[in-house]
Design an enzyme around this catalytic site. Sequence first.
Site, short mmCIF file in Angstrom:
data_model
loop_
_atom_site.label_atom_id
_atom_site.label_comp_id
_atom_site.label_asym_id
_atom_site.label_seq_id
_atom_site.Cartn_x
_atom_site.Cartn_y
_atom_site.Cartn_z
N TYR A 1 -8.45 -10.66 -10.58
CA TYR A 1 -7.69 -11.84 -10.98
C TYR A 1 -8.27 -13.05 -10.23
CZ TYR A 1 -4.17 -8.63 -12.90
OH TYR A 1 -3.53 -7.66 -13.61
N HIS B 1 -3.04 5.51 4.41
CA HIS B 1 -3.88 4.40 3.95
C HIS B 1 -3.31 3.04 4.37
CE1 HIS B 1 -6.09 1.79 1.11
NE2 HIS B 1 -7.00 2.75 1.10
N ASP C 1 0.84 -1.19 0.00
CA ASP C 1 0.00 0.00 0.00
C ASP C 1 0.88 1.25 0.00
OD1 ASP C 1 -2.23 1.94 1.07
OD2 ASP C 1 -3.25 0.05 0.65
N SER D 1 -11.42 -1.29 1.19
CA SER D 1 -10.10 -1.73 1.69
C SER D 1 -10.14 -2.10 3.17
CB SER D 1 -9.03 -0.68 1.40
OG SER D 1 -9.42 0.58 1.86
#
Length: 603
Positions: free
Chosen positions: A297, A194, A160, A347
């Site tokens: 993915y 973050h 991050d 998140s």
Amino acid sequence: MGSYETYYRRYSASRIVLIISILICWLISPAFGDQAILEETERVILYTASGMESPINLSSLNNSAVVENCTVVLRAPQLNFLVVQIPVNNSSFYQNELLKISGVSSVEQDPVRIPDSFSGTPTSDVNISDQWAFNRTDMPRAWSMVKPGSSSAVTVAVLDTGVDVSHSGLKPFISSQGFDWVDNSSAMQDTDGHGTFLAGIVCAITGAGQNLSVEKKISLIPERVGTNTSGIFASRSAVAIQHAADNGARIILMGYGGSGQSPAEEAAISYAIRKGCILIAPAGNEASNEGHYPSDYSDVISVGSTAKTDGLSYFSNYGIFVDLVAPGEGVISAWPGNTTKTATGTSPAAALVAGTTALITDVNPDLSNEEIRSILESTSHDLGRTGRDIYYGYGLLNAGAATAEAEKQHTKGRNTEPINQSSGSEQIKRSGSLGKGGIEINLNPGWNFVSVPSYPASGKTGGDLFQGINTEGHTIWKFNAVSQDWVAVEKQTNFTPLEGFLLYSDRQTSLPLVLDNRNGTRVLNMSTGWNLVGSPNLTPMSAKDALVSLSKNWVSLLQYNSTMQNYDPAIIPGANGSHSDSRMLSPFSAYWVYMNAGAVYHP
């Protein structure tokens, strides 16, 4: 004199404004230096052949323009790529020139991700471990199962904006193996907050209850891959994933996302999977079902966000790749400067799943990454439509149930039989031909998507077709593509070859059938949107060949793995790798096919 004075005053004022403007530009230019560079140059990824003996050298081109204006900024030989910074002007020229270098197979732009931004407010005098998000996911029950001295610390990597390593709530857990890919330094920082916030959630989960922090039940590897302003290049994401995997990370949390797939990033994820890592990422905050990577993915657990009402958060992305949801609104965690903050986004929800995964690994370190993923999905609290859906995936994270299941499997002893990750094609037995022949469709415990390519010789209808299968009271369904809704299959429901059915079985069993072609042409009308259809063959065939009659009208195909009870990666026309349309479709199985226009399916 009057006119001269007027001119002089105007000139003086203009000159003062000019001088002030120059001073302002001079003062602020360092702050915007990186932005100016980004506006003048761009990054491209050069993919190379596997196993090259010598590194790529730009001077081998004998092109002075390339040598003078292009710079190699990153090399990842194990992942078979390098990154070159080129001028934005004449970008196509430089990319074509770089493609001429011996050993370079392709050149593409380096996609930019952004940290999964969230809104937040400072807090004080709070107990992070006692908050609604933890209670809603039954975290206290999970903590009760983590025994002191039961295992060594679980290593979690947080990729991050970095981590504030001096924060008192994080400092005991920080590993020295982290790296700052922005400044190319082993010294760690977080100017945005973050990454610190996500790390705080993971540490609060693994360090709460029974004073587990004393034992250091987690080792945290911080990987700084970008900032809120500059974004995160997919190439940096890729090398950080590899670095985390090489340094012992069992769990990799990627707190960012963006549009556009990257073979470099996908190669790194495959590399980490082979090393036994579990990769987790937020689904995104755009309230969209557009592509979002790395969460989309197939090897990554994609996490959406829920509100206190258990409804999907208004901002949460959705779609076929969402695996789970977790609380993502009003979550409390660490913030740089030894403070805390309340924030909202997918998140924080992903960090909840990462922390829970660490607890699962702690109580049962023998579980494989596929087994852990299966536990997370199978123990989740179902929300929305029954079973997996595009909004909630398998459901809401249940940390207590997931940890209990991991402990249960550990008590019983690990099942040493290999997990069958195929879609079940090897379980299909047949005899005879389509003209008239006996077949046997094997069903796995749980949900099965099945289809029959021709009429049964017995003349059985849809409901009669599945007599003898114990569905444990579950309804048998088929999908109406016109209304885009499920239809319950009754005893006298008409049977149509090639249409798909959703069937539950209480055990592994088989369905014997005798088929008769009836000399009729097998066709199925396809509608815009999702259609549930079957393979036309008695043997495996590629998706490209099976859907050749649909031409360019089909957008994607999704197949359900009844052995694993989850979906395989989507198949996309013309795609390569895990999404390739050359992948084989199993006979007697049904598949979701999304159409951008109506068409007739006539194999």
